[in-house]
Scaffold this motif. Structure first.
Motif, PDB file in Angstrom:
ATOM      1  N   ALA A   1       0.910  -1.034   0.124  1.00  0.00           N
ATOM      2  CA  ALA A   1      -0.254   0.118  -0.171  1.00  0.00           C
ATOM      3  C   ALA A   1       0.652   1.219   0.333  1.00  0.00           C
ATOM      4  N   ARG A   2       2.109   1.149   0.594  1.00  0.00           N
ATOM      5  CA  ARG A   2       2.885   1.907   1.112  1.00  0.00           C
ATOM      6  C   ARG A   2       3.583   1.922  -0.589  1.00  0.00           C
ATOM      7  N   ILE A   3       4.103   1.882  -1.125  1.00  0.00           N
ATOM      8  CA  ILE A   3       4.567   1.480  -2.641  1.00  0.00           C
ATOM      9  C   ILE A   3       3.500   2.230  -3.547  1.00  0.00           C
ATOM     10  N   ALA A   4       2.424   2.283  -3.445  1.00  0.00           N
ATOM     11  CA  ALA A   4       1.168   2.054  -4.051  1.00  0.00           C
ATOM     12  C   ALA A   4       1.000   3.778  -3.823  1.00  0.00           C
TER      13      ALA A   4
ATOM     14  N   ARG B   1       3.196   7.281 -11.269  1.00  0.00           N
ATOM     15  CA  ARG B   1       3.927   6.103 -11.980  1.00  0.00           C
ATOM     16  C   ARG B   1       3.358   4.459 -11.380  1.00  0.00           C
ATOM     17  N   ASN B   2       2.963   3.763 -11.858  1.00  0.00           N
ATOM     18  CA  ASN B   2       2.031   2.526 -11.924  1.00  0.00           C
ATOM     19  C   ASN B   2       2.742   1.940 -11.052  1.00  0.00           C
ATOM     20  N   PRO B   3       2.158   1.677 -10.265  1.00  0.00           N
ATOM     21  CA  PRO B   3       2.814   0.274  -8.971  1.00  0.00           C
ATOM     22  C   PRO B   3       3.544  -1.346 -10.004  1.00  0.00           C
ATOM     23  N   ALA B   4       3.266  -2.028 -10.440  1.00  0.00           N
ATOM     24  CA  ALA B   4       3.938  -2.762 -11.766  1.00  0.00           C
ATOM     25  C   ALA B   4       4.798  -2.740 -12.199  1.00  0.00           C
TER      26      ALA B   4
ATOM     27  N   PHE C   1      12.214   4.318   1.326  1.00  0.00           N
ATOM     28  CA  PHE C   1      11.755   3.410   0.210  1.00  0.00           C
ATOM     29  C   PHE C   1      10.755   4.361  -1.044  1.00  0.00           C
ATOM     30  N   GLU C   2      10.154   5.192  -0.007  1.00  0.00           N
ATOM     31  CA  GLU C   2       8.720   5.710  -0.182  1.00  0.00           C
ATOM     32  C   GLU C   2       9.707   7.395  -1.221  1.00  0.00           C
ATOM     33  N   VAL C   3      10.852   7.841  -0.714  1.00  0.00           N
ATOM     34  CA  VAL C   3      11.391   8.912  -1.127  1.00  0.00           C
ATOM     35  C   VAL C   3      12.060   8.205  -2.596  1.00  0.00           C
ATOM     36  N   ALA C   4      12.788   6.949  -2.603  1.00  0.00           N
ATOM     37  CA  ALA C   4      13.109   6.176  -3.868  1.00  0.00           C
ATOM     38  C   ALA C   4      12.169   6.250  -4.885  1.00  0.00           C
ATOM     39  N   ILE C   5      10.903   5.854  -4.135  1.00  0.00           N
ATOM     40  CA  ILE C   5       9.963   5.369  -5.305  1.00  0.00           C
ATOM     41  C   ILE C   5       9.575   6.344  -6.363  1.00  0.00           C
ATOM     42  N   GLU C   6       9.866   7.740  -5.280  1.00  0.00           N
ATOM     43  CA  GLU C   6       9.220   8.726  -6.059  1.00  0.00           C
ATOM     44  C   GLU C   6      10.515   9.363  -6.573  1.00  0.00           C
TER      45      GLU C   6
END
Length: 237
Positions: free
Chosen positions: A25-28, A36-39, A215-220
């Protein structure tokens, strides 16, 4: 952040499943903020110090990719999970996320789907000689220039990639970094942004960056793989 947190009790399968759901959920949510697409973000559950039972529980909860820091621990755990999970274990893909020692290169190349911590031309050339089959790797970059961390300097990435292109059995698919430990993950956003810029400059698609605390900042900032241990498994028992 201070010293090591005290070890916690082993998580139950139900607790691990709940934690996996929460991390996804946090990744999404991070992907939504970044458009971005969570996939496009793969969860690598870091199993260092965790029992095979915890790995089997994460596998049952839908996690397919696991990261080990050390070759020997990884080999033992792969075998133990196969015994516990049976046919389901065939779904697991294992990543070596720690520094690879030269004397473990052949074993690592044969056992792990992808090697994250490759940090020298010498190691790339060794893998090219000893790998039993083509091997996928990520080049580790010490973006922050920390003396205690492995990785090539950002300015050396182009040279190392140029040398790697001469090799037949090694495929560099992207870059990896370990950000400094900080209180506020916003402080390491520039580290992730710089790694993404390097990957774009050199036409690499994979970015392994971000752990439990950031990891949330990294995903962003473009991570395609996040390496998460505590948020999935709790503190190491």
């Amino acid at each position: 952040m201070g010293g090591e947190a005290p070890a916690g009790p082993a998580m139950t399968p139900e607790e691990i499943a709940s934690r996996v759901k929460g991390v996804r959920a946090r990744i999404a949510a991070a992907c939504e903020r970044a458009g971005r697409n969570p996939a496009g973000v793969r969860l690598i559950a870091v199993t260092k110090g965790q029992p095979a039972e915890a790995v089997a529980a994460a596998l049952a909860a839908g996690v397919a990719e696991f990261g080990e820091n050390r070759v020997q621990e990884g080999l033992a755990k792969i075998a133990a999970v196969a015994e516990l999970a049976g046919a389901e274990a065939a779904r697991a893909r294992w990543h070596l996320i720690g520094h690879l020692q030269s004397n473990k290169a052949r074993a690592a190349a044969g056992a792990f789907a992808i090697l994250h911590g490759i940090d020298s031309v010498r190691l790339l050339e060794l893998l090219d000689r000893v790998a039993p089959a083509p091997v996928r790797v990520l080049l580790e970059v010490n973006v922050a220039g920390e003396a205690t961390k492995f990785g090539v300097a950002p300015g050396e990435v182009g040279f190392v990639l140029e040398q790697a292109r001469r090799l037949e059995r090694v495929q560099v698919e992207g870059l990896m970094t370990v950000a400094p430990r900080v209180q506020d993950p916003e402080e390491v956003r520039p580290v992730f942004r710089e790694l993404r810029g390097l990957a774009e400059t050199h036409g690499l698609r994979e970015l392994s960056m971000g752990m439990t605390d950031d990891f949330e900042v990294a995903i962003e900032e473009g991570a395609t793989m996040v390496r998460i241990g505590r948020a999935v498994f709790g503190e190491r028992p």
